[in-house]
Design an enzyme around this catalytic site. Structure first.
Site, PDB file in Angstrom:
ATOM      1  CB  ALA A   7       8.163 -80.541  17.121  1.00  0.00           C
TER       2      ALA A   7
ATOM      3  CD  GLU B 224       4.168 -74.566  14.820  1.00  0.00           C
ATOM      4  OE1 GLU B 224       3.163 -74.073  14.269  1.00  0.00           O
ATOM      5  OE2 GLU B 224       5.031 -75.213  14.197  1.00  0.00           O
TER       6      GLU B 224
HETATM    7  N1  CAA Z   1       3.678 -85.131  18.984  1.00  0.00           N
HETATM    8  C1  CAA Z   1       3.596 -86.283  19.684  1.00  0.00           C
HETATM    9  N2  CAA Z   1       2.677 -87.244  19.444  1.00  0.00           N
HETATM   10  C2  CAA Z   1       1.835 -87.035  18.443  1.00  0.00           C
HETATM   11  C3  CAA Z   1       1.854 -85.876  17.658  1.00  0.00           C
HETATM   12  C4  CAA Z   1       2.848 -84.893  17.952  1.00  0.00           C
HETATM   13  N3  CAA Z   1       2.990 -83.766  17.232  1.00  0.00           N
HETATM   14  N4  CAA Z   1       0.869 -85.948  16.738  1.00  0.00           N
HETATM   15  C5  CAA Z   1       0.238 -87.112  16.959  1.00  0.00           C
HETATM   16  N5  CAA Z   1       0.822 -87.779  17.978  1.00  0.00           N
HETATM   17  C6  CAA Z   1       0.448 -89.080  18.525  1.00  0.00           C
HETATM   18  C7  CAA Z   1      -0.793 -88.985  19.399  1.00  0.00           C
HETATM   19  O1  CAA Z   1      -0.457 -88.575  20.707  1.00  0.00           O
HETATM   20  C8  CAA Z   1      -1.280 -90.415  19.335  1.00  0.00           C
HETATM   21  O2  CAA Z   1      -0.514 -91.196  20.217  1.00  0.00           O
HETATM   22  P1  CAA Z   1      -1.238 -92.324  21.149  1.00  0.00           P
HETATM   23  O3  CAA Z   1      -1.859 -93.273  20.147  1.00  0.00           O
HETATM   24  O4  CAA Z   1      -0.103 -92.904  21.927  1.00  0.00           O
HETATM   25  O5  CAA Z   1      -2.258 -91.597  21.940  1.00  0.00           O
HETATM   26  C9  CAA Z   1      -0.936 -90.852  17.925  1.00  0.00           C
HETATM   27  O6  CAA Z   1       0.078 -89.955  17.476  1.00  0.00           O
HETATM   28  C10 CAA Z   1      -2.105 -90.758  16.969  1.00  0.00           C
HETATM   29  O7  CAA Z   1      -2.620 -89.438  17.047  1.00  0.00           O
HETATM   30  P2  CAA Z   1      -4.166 -89.098  17.305  1.00  0.00           P
HETATM   31  O8  CAA Z   1      -4.805 -90.189  18.103  1.00  0.00           O
HETATM   32  O9  CAA Z   1      -4.243 -87.718  17.866  1.00  0.00           O
HETATM   33  O10 CAA Z   1      -4.710 -89.177  15.817  1.00  0.00           O
HETATM   34  P3  CAA Z   1      -5.965 -88.394  15.208  1.00  0.00           P
HETATM   35  O11 CAA Z   1      -6.191 -88.968  13.862  1.00  0.00           O
HETATM   36  O12 CAA Z   1      -7.097 -88.368  16.170  1.00  0.00           O
HETATM   37  O13 CAA Z   1      -5.462 -86.858  15.067  1.00  0.00           O
HETATM   38  C11 CAA Z   1      -3.924 -85.143  14.449  1.00  0.00           C
HETATM   39  C12 CAA Z   1      -4.426 -86.566  14.177  1.00  0.00           C
HETATM   40  C13 CAA Z   1      -5.017 -84.113  14.113  1.00  0.00           C
HETATM   41  C14 CAA Z   1      -2.699 -84.906  13.562  1.00  0.00           C
HETATM   42  C15 CAA Z   1      -3.555 -85.005  15.931  1.00  0.00           C
HETATM   43  O14 CAA Z   1      -2.709 -86.109  16.284  1.00  0.00           O
HETATM   44  C16 CAA Z   1      -2.824 -83.754  16.279  1.00  0.00           C
HETATM   45  O15 CAA Z   1      -3.433 -82.702  16.381  1.00  0.00           O
HETATM   46  N6  CAA Z   1      -1.486 -83.834  16.491  1.00  0.00           N
HETATM   47  C17 CAA Z   1      -0.681 -82.712  16.867  1.00  0.00           C
HETATM   48  C18 CAA Z   1      -0.390 -81.801  15.689  1.00  0.00           C
HETATM   49  C19 CAA Z   1       0.382 -80.573  16.126  1.00  0.00           C
HETATM   50  O16 CAA Z   1      -0.083 -79.772  16.906  1.00  0.00           O
HETATM   51  N7  CAA Z   1       1.623 -80.419  15.602  1.00  0.00           N
HETATM   52  C20 CAA Z   1       2.457 -79.305  15.864  1.00  0.00           C
HETATM   53  C21 CAA Z   1       3.419 -79.629  16.976  1.00  0.00           C
HETATM   54  S1  CAA Z   1       4.301 -78.207  17.527  1.00  0.00           S
HETATM   55  C22 CAA Z   1       5.614 -78.049  16.461  1.00  0.00           C
HETATM   56  O17 CAA Z   1       5.706 -78.747  15.469  1.00  0.00           O
HETATM   57  C23 CAA Z   1       6.626 -77.032  16.870  1.00  0.00           C
HETATM   58  C24 CAA Z   1       7.610 -76.655  15.845  1.00  0.00           C
HETATM   59  O18 CAA Z   1       7.360 -75.825  14.989  1.00  0.00           O
HETATM   60  C25 CAA Z   1       8.948 -77.200  15.889  1.00  0.00           C
END
Ligand code: CAA
Length: 258
Positions: free
Chosen positions: A63, A131
């Protein structure tokens, strides 16, 4: 649609979450578009749906954290309910669904994959429920579906620790049915979808209903669900034709979905 693409190839529908700049993260607009796309699927024509992610890196990285970061309790609850409603609609589609997990499937991304009937992933896939490391619980069905797929011990370890797992581990614990190279993922999943689509559509739909509805019922009730789904097939033209063809030693039945 800006972020969700829908393509049809014969009897196969392919949904692509296509917001690669944010690793296909699910915000309200993406969820709205996914919801509309599911509504548009013509289940008389489509016999199997594939869900995948746009770009090279991610299926869905969860999300949208930026969008969630400022939500109030009410907004968070509404967002969780909407996400859950969309995942449930996908899960309850009468036709089979396959997730082709082509990279990160974190949080809501894992939850989207788990709302499909079958999961395959590429060898760069990463699954996880991060999460609690963000101060929330899984909110799009993760606390419920993960446990049903991999069992309580493994689900609790993944959710409580927020540790990610790689493709080989996902295969070992039964979260996916198979792992391929990145190049082979879509051909593998398409082949499976075509195999499913080549079978009698009403029988496949009844089998999905029997498995899905029966899984959560007690055995006596579950068996009754199966009996109804089995019996209903006998009023279809496809059953008559397939069995007559077998008896007459004819090959290559074309199912008519009737
Ligand atoms: N939400 C919003 N933006 C996100 C995102 C997310 N879940 N995941 C990645 N992005 C965005 C980053 O902010 C980044 O944007 P910018 O280029 O504008 O800075 C872009 O996507 C690329 O991401 P990274 O630069 O972070 O890429 P990376 O290769 O270094 O890392 C990753 C990849 C490990 C997946 C990392 O992006 C990450 O940890 N993302 C979050 C994953 C996460 O925690 N997901 C769970 C969300 S909570 C949820 O889902 C709740 C639920 O149950 C409903």
């Amino acid at each position: 649609m800006d972020f969700v693409k829908y393509n049809v190839e014969g009897h196969i529908g392919i949904i692509t979450i296509d917001r690669p700049k944010a690793l296909n993260a699910l915000n309200t607009q993406v969820l709205n578009e996914l919801d509309e796309t599911i509504n548009r699927i013509d289940i008389n024509q489509i016999r199997c749906v594939i869900v995948t992610g746009g770009g090279e890196k991610a299926f869905v990285a969860g999300a949208d954290i930026a969008a969630m970061s400022k939500m109030t309790k009410d907004e968070g609850q509404r967002f969780g309910k909407f996400g859950n409603d969309v995942m449930r609609k996908l899960e309850m589609l009468p036709i089979p669904t396959i997730a082709a997990v082509n990279g990160y499937a974190l949080g809501g991304g894992s939850e989207l994959a788990m709302s499909c009937d079958i999961r395959y992933c590429s060898d760069n896939a990463v699954f996880g429920m991060p999460e609690v490391s963000l101060g929330i619980t899984p909110g799009f069905g993760g606390t419920q579906r993960l446990v049903r797929i991999v069992g309580t011990g493994m689900a609790k370890e993944m959710v409580f620790s927020a540790k990610n797992i790689k493709a080989d581990k996902a295969l070992e614990i039964g979260l996916v049915n198979g792992v391929t190279t990145q190049e082979e993922l879509m051909p593998t999943v398409m082949k499976l979808a075509q195999k499913i689509a080549s079978n009698a559509p009403i029988a496949v739909r009844n089998a999905k209903r029997a498995i899905t509805d029966g899984f959560l019922a007690d055995m006596d009730h579950a068996i009754m669900i199966e009996e109804r789904c089995f019996g209903d097939c006998f009023e279809t033209e496809d059953q008559k034709e397939a069995m007559t063809a077998f008896v007459e030693k004819r090959k290559g039945v074309e199912f008519k979905n009737r």
